[in-house]
Design a protein around this motif. Structure first.
Motif, PDB file in Angstrom:
ATOM      1  N   MET B   1       0.781  -1.264  -0.081  1.00 59.60           N
ATOM      2  CA  MET B   1       0.052  -0.027  -0.231  1.00 59.60           C
ATOM      3  C   MET B   1       0.893   1.161   0.064  1.00 59.60           C
ATOM      4  SD  MET B   1      -2.706   0.812   2.880  1.00 59.60           S
ATOM      5  CE  MET B   1      -4.433   1.966   2.494  1.00 59.60           C
ATOM      6  N   GLU B   2       0.511   2.062  -0.989  1.00 59.08           N
ATOM      7  CA  GLU B   2       1.412   3.350  -0.800  1.00 59.08           C
ATOM      8  C   GLU B   2       1.167   4.350   0.314  1.00 59.08           C
ATOM      9  OE1 GLU B   2       3.198   5.112  -3.473  1.00 59.08           O
ATOM     10  OE2 GLU B   2       3.059   3.222  -4.867  1.00 59.08           O
ATOM     11  N   ILE B   3       2.234   4.882   0.851  1.00 61.23           N
ATOM     12  CA  ILE B   3       1.993   5.764   2.240  1.00 61.23           C
ATOM     13  C   ILE B   3       0.772   6.719   1.944  1.00 61.23           C
ATOM     14  CG2 ILE B   3       2.837   7.532   3.722  1.00 61.23           C
ATOM     15  CD1 ILE B   3       5.671   5.776   3.142  1.00 61.23           C
ATOM     16  N   PHE B   6      -2.721   5.390   2.022  1.00 60.85           N
ATOM     17  CA  PHE B   6      -3.127   4.837   3.566  1.00 60.85           C
ATOM     18  C   PHE B   6      -3.532   6.533   4.055  1.00 60.85           C
ATOM     19  CE2 PHE B   6      -1.673   4.892   7.828  1.00 60.85           C
ATOM     20  CZ  PHE B   6      -2.365   3.776   8.264  1.00 60.85           C
ATOM     21  N   VAL B   9      -6.877   7.334   2.721  1.00 60.24           N
ATOM     22  CA  VAL B   9      -8.216   6.308   3.326  1.00 60.24           C
ATOM     23  C   VAL B   9      -8.668   6.918   4.766  1.00 60.24           C
ATOM     24  CG1 VAL B   9      -6.956   4.557   4.437  1.00 60.24           C
ATOM     25  CG2 VAL B   9      -9.282   4.316   3.233  1.00 60.24           C
ATOM     26  N   LEU B  69       2.459  12.781   4.647  1.00 56.24           N
ATOM     27  CA  LEU B  69       3.363  11.568   5.199  1.00 56.24           C
ATOM     28  C   LEU B  69       4.301  11.072   3.999  1.00 56.24           C
ATOM     29  CD1 LEU B  69       1.066   9.349   7.549  1.00 56.24           C
ATOM     30  CD2 LEU B  69       2.805  11.397   8.218  1.00 56.24           C
ATOM     31  N   GLU B  70       3.800  10.774   2.937  1.00 53.50           N
ATOM     32  CA  GLU B  70       4.562  10.547   1.604  1.00 53.50           C
ATOM     33  C   GLU B  70       5.963  11.426   1.512  1.00 53.50           C
ATOM     34  OE1 GLU B  70       3.107   7.827  -0.497  1.00 53.50           O
ATOM     35  OE2 GLU B  70       5.373   7.804  -1.158  1.00 53.50           O
ATOM     36  N   GLU B  71       5.761  12.866   1.536  1.00 55.37           N
ATOM     37  CA  GLU B  71       6.659  13.453   1.760  1.00 55.37           C
ATOM     38  C   GLU B  71       7.601  13.505   2.791  1.00 55.37           C
ATOM     39  OE1 GLU B  71       5.577  17.610   1.650  1.00 55.37           O
ATOM     40  OE2 GLU B  71       7.501  18.561   1.722  1.00 55.37           O
ATOM     41  N   ALA B  73       8.083  10.539   4.478  1.00 55.94           N
ATOM     42  CA  ALA B  73       8.900   9.357   4.424  1.00 55.94           C
ATOM     43  C   ALA B  73       9.950   9.714   3.305  1.00 55.94           C
ATOM     44  CB  ALA B  73       7.871   8.185   4.057  1.00 55.94           C
TER      45      ALA B  73
END
Lengths: 94, 94
Positions: B1-3, B6, B9, B69-71, B73
């Protein structure tokens, strides 16, 4: 980035020193970084940086504890794990 | 699953109640779940479940704080953000 890929890069980068430090010291670091999020929320520090550090220490701790973060996140993949709805239809959580 | 998926959702499932509760109450929930990880580490509770809940509350807090959160991480995507090496070559962190 896949959650599993994030955990894997942390494993490759840090598992030796995480293992040497151990679960308790790594947990202590996680809480320290949660504190830095608290500080950044009041404007002292960079939020993106601190959230990233929490994710990283959580990933290190998961590596030590044998937890697959992808599996952990999957409970939420289809919305609220309790009611299964989007948006969540559970009673309001204070 | 992509951050990012996640976090998305969680936004769709919880952003209204997260907003109603606010940053401070959501931070308090995050720390409560970190405590449940501590408890599960000594054998009382399910580790995968508790790591998932920490991820979820961290995601809810990130949504309220406007943090991607993607950024967050991504700093770790190529290994240690300080030394850039895999494995990390920084001085040992206790």
């Amino acid at each position: 980035m896949e959650i599993a890929a994030f955990q894997d890069v942390l494993r490759r980068a840090y598992v030796e020193r995480d293992t040497e430090r151990g679960v308790d010291g790594t947990f202590r670091w996680l809480t320290e970084e949660v504190g830095e999020v608290a500080r950044a929320l009041r404007g002292d520090g960079d939020l993106v940086h601190e959230f990233g550090d929490v994710l990283a220490w959580l990933g290190s701790l998961a590596n030590l504890a044998g937890v697959d973060l992808e599996e952990a996140a999957a409970r939420y993949a289809n919305g609220c794990p309790k009611c299964g709805a989007i948006p969540c239809g559970c009673a309001f959580v204070r």
